[in-house]
Design an enzyme around this catalytic site. Sequence first.
Site, PDB file in Angstrom:
ATOM      1  N   ARG A  60       0.803  -1.215   0.000  1.00 39.44           N
ATOM      2  CA  ARG A  60       0.000   0.000   0.000  1.00 39.44           C
ATOM      3  C   ARG A  60       0.845   1.278   0.000  1.00 39.44           C
ATOM      4  O   ARG A  60       0.615   2.194  -0.806  1.00 39.44           O
ATOM      5  CB  ARG A  60      -0.921   0.026   1.242  1.00 39.44           C
ATOM      6  CG  ARG A  60      -2.105  -0.894   1.157  1.00 39.44           C
ATOM      7  CD  ARG A  60      -2.447  -1.444   2.530  1.00 39.44           C
ATOM      8  NE  ARG A  60      -1.423  -2.406   2.878  1.00 39.44           N
ATOM      9  CZ  ARG A  60      -1.538  -3.714   2.620  1.00 39.44           C
ATOM     10  NH1 ARG A  60      -2.644  -4.187   2.156  1.00 39.44           N
ATOM     11  NH2 ARG A  60      -0.551  -4.559   2.880  1.00 39.44           N
ATOM     12  N   ARG A 110      11.407   3.769   3.907  1.00 39.02           N
ATOM     13  CA  ARG A 110      10.899   2.754   4.845  1.00 39.02           C
ATOM     14  C   ARG A 110      12.051   1.854   5.246  1.00 39.02           C
ATOM     15  O   ARG A 110      12.880   1.467   4.409  1.00 39.02           O
ATOM     16  CB  ARG A 110       9.799   1.906   4.216  1.00 39.02           C
ATOM     17  CG  ARG A 110       9.476   0.678   5.090  1.00 39.02           C
ATOM     18  CD  ARG A 110       8.277  -0.077   4.659  1.00 39.02           C
ATOM     19  NE  ARG A 110       7.058   0.653   4.984  1.00 39.02           N
ATOM     20  CZ  ARG A 110       5.840   0.102   4.933  1.00 39.02           C
ATOM     21  NH1 ARG A 110       5.697  -1.164   4.570  1.00 39.02           N
ATOM     22  NH2 ARG A 110       4.781   0.806   5.241  1.00 39.02           N
ATOM     23  N   HIS A 138       4.661   5.641  11.645  1.00 42.34           N
ATOM     24  CA  HIS A 138       4.247   5.515  10.236  1.00 42.34           C
ATOM     25  C   HIS A 138       3.305   6.709  10.005  1.00 42.34           C
ATOM     26  O   HIS A 138       2.081   6.568   9.965  1.00 42.34           O
ATOM     27  CB  HIS A 138       3.530   4.180  10.055  1.00 42.34           C
ATOM     28  CG  HIS A 138       3.266   3.779   8.644  1.00 42.34           C
ATOM     29  ND1 HIS A 138       3.420   4.616   7.560  1.00 42.34           N
ATOM     30  CD2 HIS A 138       2.825   2.595   8.123  1.00 42.34           C
ATOM     31  CE1 HIS A 138       3.105   3.962   6.449  1.00 42.34           C
ATOM     32  NE2 HIS A 138       2.738   2.744   6.765  1.00 42.34           N
TER      33      HIS A 138
HETATM   34  N1   CP Z   1      -0.279  -0.098   5.857  1.00 41.70           N
HETATM   35  C1   CP Z   1       0.917  -0.381   5.313  1.00 41.70           C
HETATM   36  O1   CP Z   1       1.933   0.201   5.675  1.00 41.70           O
HETATM   37  O2   CP Z   1       0.898  -1.344   4.348  1.00 41.70           O
HETATM   38  P1   CP Z   1       2.163  -1.754   3.483  1.00 41.70           P
HETATM   39  O3   CP Z   1       3.135  -2.438   4.405  1.00 41.70           O
HETATM   40  O4   CP Z   1       1.641  -2.687   2.424  1.00 41.70           O
HETATM   41  O5   CP Z   1       2.746  -0.517   2.913  1.00 41.70           O
END
Ligand code: CP
Length: 305
Positions: A60, A110, A138
Site C-alpha cells: 500500500r 521505509r 508511520h
Molecule cells: N499499511 C501499510 O503500511 O501497508 P504496506 O506495508 O503494504 O505498505
Amino acid sequence: MTVVASVGRSLLGLEGISRPALEHLLARAAEWKRAMGDGTLKPVLGGRFVANMFFEDSTRTRSSFEMAAKLLGAEVLNWTARGSSTSKGETFLDTVRNVSALGVAALVVRHTASGCAQLAAQAVDVPVVNAGDGTHEHPSQGLLDAFTLLERWGRLDGRTVVICGDVLHSRVARSNLHALRTLGARVVLCAPPTLMPAGFDALCETRHALDEVLEDADAVMLLRVQLERMAEAFFPSAGEYARRFGLTAARAARMKPDAVVMHPGPINRGVELAPEVADGPRSLVLQQVANGIPVRMAVLERACA
Ligand code: CP
C-alpha cells in the site's frame, strides 16, 4: 531514541505536531481528493524526481506514494534494497546520500529499524518522508486514518477510537495515538499484557480485553500481529489470540450501530479480524487505502514546496 517530529520539510513522525498543522495537511489532502475527482489536478511537482527507498517490503505505502508523486507531476525513482549495492556492504547512510546526490527533490524511506528516517534526514539536504521505521512511527498512515475518520464524522472530538492488537510492535498505533488524540479523539489501546509497551498506561487509556471496550467504540482499529518482529512467543497460539482480541462477527454485532472497523493492512484474516467483518458494511479498510493517495499528495507537496 530522540524523537523529532520534523526536520524542516521532512515528515518523520506525528508526535509533537500541532493540531493546526495536522488540520492544514488534512485540508490539503481533501483538496487533492476533490481535484482527483473533478479533473483539476495541477502538476505542481512537474520536472522533479521523488525517490521511493524501501528497505522493507510494502504494498500500500509504496504504491500510493508512487501514485501520489505521479499525480503531482513528479517522476518516481523506485529504489529497492533487492538488487542494490547494499548486498556489497554499502551502508544505509551511504545509500541515502548517494540517491540524494542524484538530485531528487525528496526521499520516501521505509526501514525495519526505528529511527532510520531521522538518521537519513540528518544525513541529506533534501526532505525525508518516513514511510514506516521499525516500531517507531508511520506518519502517513496515521494521517490517512485520521483523514478517513474525518471524512466519516466531520470532527473527531468526543469520538472513541479503540486500537487493538500488537501495540508493542506497531508504528501505526503510535502515529494514530498522536494524531487522533491531537485532533480531539479519545484513544483506548487494547492488547495482551505481553504486547502492550511498558509505560503506555501512563500515556493513555489501556485495556487487556477487547470485550471491555467494544461497546464504547465509535471505531475499532485492528493491528496486524507482526510475527516477523517477534523472536519469542507473545501469546500461546493464533487461535487463543483470536478468541480474546480478534474482531469476530459476533463481536462486531455488539458494536454501536454506526461504529466502523479499520485495519492498516496487511490483514491476518481470522486472527485479528474475521474475513466477514473485514469485507462487511462496517469496514473502512479499502477507503483507508484509497485515501492514502490524496494524503500522500499533501505530504509530498509539503515536502517539496
Ligand atoms: N499499511 C501499510 O503500511 O501497508 P504496506 O506495508 O503494504 O505498505
